[in-house]
Design a protein around this motif. Sequence first.
Motif, PDB file in Angstrom:
ATOM      1  N   UNK A  83       0.661  -1.307  -0.113  1.00 17.00           N
ATOM      2  CA  UNK A  83      -0.047  -0.142   0.162  1.00 17.00           C
ATOM      3  C   UNK A  83       0.818   1.266   0.115  1.00 17.00           C
ATOM      4  N   UNK A  84       1.869   1.389   0.870  1.00 13.31           N
ATOM      5  CA  UNK A  84       2.941   2.329   0.826  1.00 13.31           C
ATOM      6  C   UNK A  84       3.486   2.399  -0.670  1.00 13.31           C
ATOM      7  N   UNK A  85       3.752   1.667  -1.313  1.00 21.71           N
ATOM      8  CA  UNK A  85       4.406   1.652  -2.779  1.00 21.71           C
ATOM      9  C   UNK A  85       3.256   2.301  -3.733  1.00 21.71           C
ATOM     10  N   UNK A  86       2.146   1.700  -3.553  1.00 19.82           N
ATOM     11  CA  UNK A  86       0.927   2.451  -4.388  1.00 19.82           C
ATOM     12  C   UNK A  86       0.596   3.730  -4.088  1.00 19.82           C
ATOM     13  N   UNK A  87       0.731   4.007  -2.891  1.00 18.01           N
ATOM     14  CA  UNK A  87       0.507   5.609  -2.472  1.00 18.01           C
ATOM     15  C   UNK A  87       1.724   6.446  -2.858  1.00 18.01           C
ATOM     16  N   UNK A  88       3.108   6.013  -2.947  1.00 19.29           N
ATOM     17  CA  UNK A  88       3.829   6.624  -3.413  1.00 19.29           C
ATOM     18  C   UNK A  88       3.732   6.997  -5.112  1.00 19.29           C
ATOM     19  N   UNK A  89       3.286   5.965  -5.720  1.00 19.37           N
ATOM     20  CA  UNK A  89       3.020   6.244  -7.179  1.00 19.37           C
ATOM     21  C   UNK A  89       2.092   7.261  -7.345  1.00 19.37           C
ATOM     22  N   UNK A  90       0.913   7.276  -6.569  1.00 13.52           N
ATOM     23  CA  UNK A  90      -0.262   8.190  -6.605  1.00 13.52           C
ATOM     24  C   UNK A  90       0.362   9.586  -6.345  1.00 13.52           C
ATOM     25  N   UNK A  91       1.024   9.557  -5.396  1.00 12.50           N
ATOM     26  CA  UNK A  91       1.779  10.908  -5.040  1.00 12.50           C
ATOM     27  C   UNK A  91       2.826  11.619  -6.249  1.00 12.50           C
ATOM     28  N   UNK A  92       3.310  10.536  -6.633  1.00 12.44           N
ATOM     29  CA  UNK A  92       4.488  11.256  -7.789  1.00 12.44           C
ATOM     30  C   UNK A  92       3.392  11.551  -9.048  1.00 12.44           C
ATOM     31  N   UNK A  93       2.541  10.852  -9.458  1.00 12.47           N
ATOM     32  CA  UNK A  93       1.358  11.233 -10.525  1.00 12.47           C
ATOM     33  C   UNK A  93       0.587  12.776 -10.021  1.00 12.47           C
ATOM     34  N   UNK A  94       0.140  12.538  -8.837  1.00 13.95           N
ATOM     35  CA  UNK A  94      -0.424  13.862  -8.347  1.00 13.95           C
ATOM     36  C   UNK A  94       0.405  14.954  -8.626  1.00 13.95           C
ATOM     37  N   UNK A  95       1.511  14.856  -8.120  1.00 14.95           N
ATOM     38  CA  UNK A  95       2.407  16.168  -7.985  1.00 14.95           C
ATOM     39  C   UNK A  95       2.756  16.446  -9.546  1.00 14.95           C
ATOM     40  N   UNK A  96       2.836  15.597 -10.399  1.00 18.25           N
ATOM     41  CA  UNK A  96       3.192  15.953 -11.759  1.00 18.25           C
ATOM     42  C   UNK A  96       1.815  16.794 -12.483  1.00 18.25           C
ATOM     43  N   UNK A  97       0.642  16.248 -12.111  1.00 16.56           N
ATOM     44  CA  UNK A  97      -0.484  16.700 -12.773  1.00 16.56           C
ATOM     45  C   UNK A  97      -0.589  18.099 -11.892  1.00 16.56           C
ATOM     46  N   UNK A  98      -0.552  18.153 -10.912  1.00 23.06           N
ATOM     47  CA  UNK A  98      -0.523  19.589 -10.096  1.00 23.06           C
ATOM     48  C   UNK A  98       0.466  20.613 -10.671  1.00 23.06           C
ATOM     49  N   UNK A  99       1.766  20.066 -11.248  1.00 25.31           N
ATOM     50  CA  UNK A  99       2.570  21.153 -11.527  1.00 25.31           C
ATOM     51  C   UNK A  99       2.309  21.832 -12.906  1.00 25.31           C
ATOM     52  N   UNK A 100       1.547  21.232 -13.369  1.00 22.53           N
ATOM     53  CA  UNK A 100       0.754  21.913 -14.613  1.00 22.53           C
ATOM     54  C   UNK A 100      -0.138  22.880 -14.679  1.00 22.53           C
ATOM     55  N   UNK A 101      -0.388  23.307 -13.512  1.00 18.33           N
ATOM     56  CA  UNK A 101      -1.371  24.342 -12.904  1.00 18.33           C
ATOM     57  C   UNK A 101      -0.478  25.291 -12.549  1.00 18.33           C
ATOM     58  N   UNK A 102       0.689  25.363 -12.551  1.00 21.75           N
ATOM     59  CA  UNK A 102       1.661  26.405 -12.041  1.00 21.75           C
ATOM     60  C   UNK A 102       1.914  27.340 -13.213  1.00 21.75           C
ATOM     61  N   UNK A 103       1.480  28.630 -12.903  1.00 21.57           N
ATOM     62  CA  UNK A 103       1.608  29.657 -14.082  1.00 21.57           C
ATOM     63  C   UNK A 103       3.297  30.262 -13.865  1.00 21.57           C
ATOM     64  N   UNK A 104       4.057  30.367 -14.826  1.00 24.94           N
ATOM     65  CA  UNK A 104       5.274  30.725 -14.394  1.00 24.94           C
ATOM     66  C   UNK A 104       5.421  32.363 -14.528  1.00 24.94           C
ATOM     67  N   UNK A 105       4.274  32.883 -15.295  1.00 24.06           N
ATOM     68  CA  UNK A 105       4.259  34.422 -15.407  1.00 24.06           C
ATOM     69  C   UNK A 105       3.906  35.080 -14.001  1.00 24.06           C
ATOM     70  N   UNK A 106       3.157  34.513 -12.802  1.00 20.65           N
ATOM     71  CA  UNK A 106       2.758  34.874 -11.688  1.00 20.65           C
ATOM     72  C   UNK A 106       3.609  33.967 -10.840  1.00 20.65           C
ATOM     73  N   UNK A 107       4.426  33.359 -10.794  1.00 22.07           N
ATOM     74  CA  UNK A 107       5.150  32.278  -9.756  1.00 22.07           C
ATOM     75  C   UNK A 107       5.869  33.194  -8.835  1.00 22.07           C
ATOM     76  N   UNK A 108       5.910  32.722  -7.457  1.00 24.37           N
ATOM     77  CA  UNK A 108       6.568  33.210  -6.606  1.00 24.37           C
ATOM     78  C   UNK A 108       6.974  32.239  -5.577  1.00 24.37           C
ATOM     79  N   UNK A 109       8.097  32.415  -4.641  1.00 24.02           N
ATOM     80  CA  UNK A 109       8.329  31.385  -3.836  1.00 24.02           C
ATOM     81  C   UNK A 109       8.200  32.140  -2.240  1.00 24.02           C
ATOM     82  N   UNK A 110       7.210  31.207  -1.405  1.00 22.33           N
ATOM     83  CA  UNK A 110       7.175  32.007   0.068  1.00 22.33           C
ATOM     84  C   UNK A 110       8.316  32.068   0.672  1.00 22.33           C
ATOM     85  N   UNK A 111       8.624  33.175   1.490  1.00 22.93           N
ATOM     86  CA  UNK A 111       9.398  33.429   2.796  1.00 22.93           C
ATOM     87  C   UNK A 111       9.021  32.425   3.916  1.00 22.93           C
ATOM     88  N   UNK A 112       7.870  32.873   4.042  1.00 21.75           N
ATOM     89  CA  UNK A 112       6.829  32.179   5.358  1.00 21.75           C
ATOM     90  C   UNK A 112       5.605  31.865   4.671  1.00 21.75           C
TER      91      UNK A 112
END
Length: 202
Positions: free
Chosen positions: A72-101
């Motif tokens: 189950x841990x391995x399956x969860x890791x796979x899902x998280x990797x896929x989810x992280x990749x899909x979510x990264x497509x929602x990142x707009x570089x023109x309004x991207x910043x990095x938090x300080x806090x």
Amino acid sequence: MIQDEYFSVHAGLTINVEPLDDNTACPDDEAFRLEIPPLFRVASECSELEESTERLLSNFGSDDSKALIGYLGAQNTKINLLLSYVLSQQDDPTIRFTTRTFGASRLSFISPTPLTLGRNARIKLFLNDPPAAIYCYGEIIDCQPYGSQSGDDSDNSCDKSNYEVHLRYTQLLESDRDLLIRAALHVQQKLLRERAQQRSDS
């Protein structure tokens, strides 16, 4: 608990900040819920399921369950990797910043241009642990030349052409606030482990 009681941590999260027109108000609760992109809803629900699964698995202790937990841990890791990749497509570089806090009530980041106090902004936060993305609104509550708080003009390491902006969340799902609390706790625990390791090494 009022918003200001939530603690913040120093950590760099990728965020998108889209300031709205000066006269544009945040949507009301109903409109906000309808506006949240489906992918952000899925990410939030997946993180909630992961937390409940972790609590369930913690009750297993026999040797027979180790293989199941590993699988189950391995399956969860796979899902998280896929989810992280899909979510990264929602990142707009023109309004991207990095938090300080960041925390469950507010965040801060460095902007190359000043932003008007009281102005509303549409925000996306991309979390690493737990892997998730949060869609919300915030109000600009402070904007100062970066480094001016130190009071030391001789500090040439501060770039006075940048501005430190503080945003307070004005529309945020409670489930997403819980995610931010978990993410902040994860950062804090990691820092505590690193400090403990440094003490033991010395």
